[in-house]
Design a protein around this motif. Structure first.
Motif, short mmCIF file in Angstrom:
data_model
loop_
_atom_site.label_atom_id
_atom_site.label_comp_id
_atom_site.label_asym_id
_atom_site.label_seq_id
_atom_site.Cartn_x
_atom_site.Cartn_y
_atom_site.Cartn_z
N ARG A 1 0.83 -1.20 0.00
CA ARG A 1 0.00 0.00 0.00
C ARG A 1 0.87 1.26 0.00
O ARG A 1 0.51 2.27 -0.61
CB ARG A 1 -0.94 -0.02 1.21
CG ARG A 1 -1.97 -1.15 1.13
CD ARG A 1 -3.13 -0.95 2.09
NE ARG A 1 -2.72 -0.95 3.49
CZ ARG A 1 -2.55 -2.05 4.22
NH1 ARG A 1 -2.71 -3.25 3.66
NH2 ARG A 1 -2.20 -1.98 5.48
N GLU A 2 2.03 1.18 0.66
CA GLU A 2 2.97 2.30 0.60
C GLU A 2 3.48 2.50 -0.83
O GLU A 2 3.60 3.64 -1.30
CB GLU A 2 4.15 2.05 1.55
CG GLU A 2 3.78 2.08 3.02
CD GLU A 2 4.95 1.74 3.91
OE1 GLU A 2 6.08 1.60 3.38
OE2 GLU A 2 4.76 1.62 5.13
N LEU A 3 3.77 1.39 -1.51
CA LEU A 3 4.19 1.48 -2.90
C LEU A 3 3.09 2.11 -3.76
O LEU A 3 3.37 2.93 -4.65
CB LEU A 3 4.55 0.09 -3.44
CG LEU A 3 5.84 -0.54 -2.92
CD1 LEU A 3 5.93 -2.00 -3.34
CD2 LEU A 3 7.06 0.23 -3.41
N LEU A 4 1.85 1.71 -3.51
CA LEU A 4 0.74 2.29 -4.26
C LEU A 4 0.64 3.79 -4.03
O LEU A 4 0.34 4.55 -4.95
CB LEU A 4 -0.57 1.61 -3.85
CG LEU A 4 -0.84 0.22 -4.44
CD1 LEU A 4 -2.06 -0.41 -3.79
CD2 LEU A 4 -1.02 0.30 -5.95
N GLY A 5 0.90 4.21 -2.79
CA GLY A 5 0.89 5.64 -2.50
C GLY A 5 1.93 6.39 -3.32
O GLY A 5 1.66 7.48 -3.85
N ARG A 6 3.10 5.80 -3.45
CA ARG A 6 4.14 6.41 -4.29
C ARG A 6 3.74 6.37 -5.76
O ARG A 6 3.96 7.33 -6.51
CB ARG A 6 5.47 5.69 -4.09
CG ARG A 6 6.11 5.90 -2.73
CD ARG A 6 7.29 4.97 -2.52
NE ARG A 6 8.24 5.04 -3.63
CZ ARG A 6 9.20 4.14 -3.84
NH1 ARG A 6 9.33 3.10 -3.03
NH2 ARG A 6 10.04 4.28 -4.85
N MET A 7 3.15 5.26 -6.18
CA MET A 7 2.77 5.11 -7.58
C MET A 7 1.72 6.12 -8.01
O MET A 7 1.70 6.57 -9.16
CB MET A 7 2.27 3.69 -7.83
CG MET A 7 3.36 2.64 -7.84
SD MET A 7 2.73 0.93 -7.73
CE MET A 7 1.57 0.88 -9.09
N ARG A 8 0.83 6.48 -7.09
CA ARG A 8 -0.21 7.44 -7.45
C ARG A 8 0.38 8.81 -7.81
O ARG A 8 -0.29 9.63 -8.43
CB ARG A 8 -1.21 7.56 -6.31
CG ARG A 8 -2.11 6.32 -6.18
CD ARG A 8 -3.26 6.53 -5.21
NE ARG A 8 -4.16 5.38 -5.23
CZ ARG A 8 -4.07 4.34 -4.40
NH1 ARG A 8 -3.11 4.33 -3.48
NH2 ARG A 8 -4.92 3.34 -4.49
N LYS A 9 1.63 9.04 -7.43
CA LYS A 9 2.29 10.30 -7.75
C LYS A 9 3.17 10.19 -9.01
O LYS A 9 3.48 11.21 -9.63
CB LYS A 9 3.16 10.74 -6.57
CG LYS A 9 2.39 10.98 -5.29
CD LYS A 9 3.34 11.32 -4.14
CE LYS A 9 2.58 11.49 -2.83
NZ LYS A 9 3.50 11.78 -1.70
N CYS A 10 3.57 8.96 -9.37
CA CYS A 10 4.54 8.85 -10.46
C CYS A 10 4.20 7.81 -11.52
O CYS A 10 4.92 7.69 -12.51
CB CYS A 10 5.93 8.55 -9.89
SG CYS A 10 6.05 6.95 -9.03
N ALA A 11 3.14 7.02 -11.34
CA ALA A 11 2.83 5.96 -12.29
C ALA A 11 2.46 6.52 -13.66
O ALA A 11 1.84 7.59 -13.77
CB ALA A 11 1.68 5.09 -11.76
#
Length: 415
Positions: free
Chosen positions: A349-359
């Motif tokens: 879920r932490e990775l998803l939080g980062r991905m929402r900014k850079c995916a």
């Protein structure tokens, strides 16, 4: 000088991507995770891109995708994204390209980790560069004209651009897939670095146990032949628990034979023109498949009779599966339209939080949210819905085969 430019900034914590089927997950898969952590650090995060309910060799997955994703996260993978159907049931080249496209689109993956028989990433990169060479297509055509199989022709062509020693690596299935991963990274000019671990234990297609690590093929063979207890004893505890829960719910094991009559009925109802649309190589292979399908009484008999030295059995299996699912290669999407989450733990879920900014692609967590995406995404998801509805008809208990589960089932979220 290598065409791969590895300029990733060294960080204290790395994120490794893995392209997986886990059909089913076994000790060899756990070994890969352990070895990657040994090389990149104990805090390495893992993002898995996993095939859905059907797998690359043109078959039904033993367990439904959400169950396999759960087993993956409980075993150490932090985030599992789905490899959509048109990439999951395609050639090794397209399978690899789809997986690399998804990992690249996350914006957080630093390495692509995979097992191989050789354990030599540099050699696999050399072969990938040779496949990308302008001279390769002409050499391949010349070798194919000799009438041999595509794998043999490709190996001879590559030997003229690299070395016979390197080219011989393409005799092994995991090496072949590793080369395709490296080639896909090269074509995308990706900053993701390939990292390979030498495969240990039972060979990929092996049905006899070698050492302590069984192959997925061996586990499926044991289950298919009724040796359930032996198969379960060879599974990691987490996978065994997931399998037993699915079995108790009437959803496992899933074998193609469970849907065989439906598949044969679909094939016999198709015209020769319908079969022609399945032949992406336009080599006339569809005619053999069409003619054999008129009389074959099992899928195995159909494949045995249609197979030739030139045409691999897996290619035929994919064509049969495409027919059953109503897929046509010419209509496959060119690019993956979304990142669909199948399972995650707290770190995921932490990775998803980062991905929402850079995916580089929209992230799909709730099935209904696909309606807000472009039409190509909606069409792909509806394709997944139809395929899953057909997959569930192969459950051992048909009362568990309710339709429309794709719309109702969200990601598996664990602590």
């Amino acid at each position: 000088m290598s065409l791969f430019c590895h300029r990733i900034e060294v960080k204290s914590v790395q994120t490794a991507g893995i392209i997986i089927e886990y059909n089913p997950m076994h000790d060899g898969h756990l070994y890969l995770l352990e070895q990657v952590r040994a090389q990149l650090g104990a805090d390495t995060a893992f993002v898995g891109v996993m095939s859905g309910n059907f797998v690359q060799r043109g078959d039904f997955a033993l367990l439904r995708k959400h169950a396999r994703a759960r087993a993956a996260v409980e075993s150490g993978v932090d985030l599992v994204l789905e490899l959509p159907l048109p990439w999951a049931v395609a050639s090794a080249e397209r399978f690899a390209r789809g997986g690399v496209e998804i990992l690249s689109a996350t914006g957080v993956v630093t390495h692509l980790a995979f097992g191989s028989e050789c354990g030599d990433a540099a050699a696999l990169e050399r072969l990938a560069e040779a496949l990308h060479c302008e001279a390769f297509p002409a050499l391949l055509r010349r070798e194919l004209e000799r009438g041999d199989s595509f794998p043999a022709a490709r190996q001879r062509a590559l030997a003229q651009l690299t070395s016979p020693k390197d080219a011989a690596l393409l005799s092994d299935p995991n090496n072949i897939l590793g080369v395709e991963y490296c080639k896909a990274l090269l074509q995308k000019k990706s900053a993701i670095r390939p990292l390979t671990v030498r495969r240990a234990g039972t060979p990929y297609h092996g049905t006899d146990l070698v050492g302590a690590q069984p192959s997925a093929t061996l586990l499926r063979t044991l289950l298919r032949s009724g040796e359930r207890d032996r198969a379960l004893a060879l599974m990691p505890p987490v996978v065994r628990r997931v399998y037993e829960a699915e079995e108790a719910a009437g959803r496992a094991p899933v074998f193609r034979e469970n849907a065989e009559r439906a598949m044969l009925a679909r094939l016999r109802s198709m015209t020769e023109a319908d079969f022609a649309r399945l032949d992406e190589g336009r080599e006339g292979l569809y005619r053999r498949l069409y003619e054999t399908s008129r009389s074959a009484c099992s899928i195995e008999a159909l494949l045995d009779e249609t197979k030739t030295r030139r045409y691999a059995r897996t290619r035929l299996s994919r064509m049969v599966l495409w027919a059953y699912l109503g897929l046509e290669p010419a209509a496959f999407p060119r690019q993956v339209p979304y990142l669909r989450v199948l399972a995650a733990n707290g770190r995921g879920r932490e990775l998803l939080g980062r991905m929402r900014k850079c995916a580089g692609l929209p992230i799909l967590t709730k099935p209904a949210d696909v309606r807000e995406l472009p039409p190509v995404a909606g069409e792909l998801f509806r394709q997944e819905v139809r395929a899953t509805d057909l997959y569930t008809l192969a459950y051992p208990d048909l009362f568990a085969a309710a339709g429309g589960t794709e719309w109702r089932e969200g990601p598996v979220i664990l602590p």
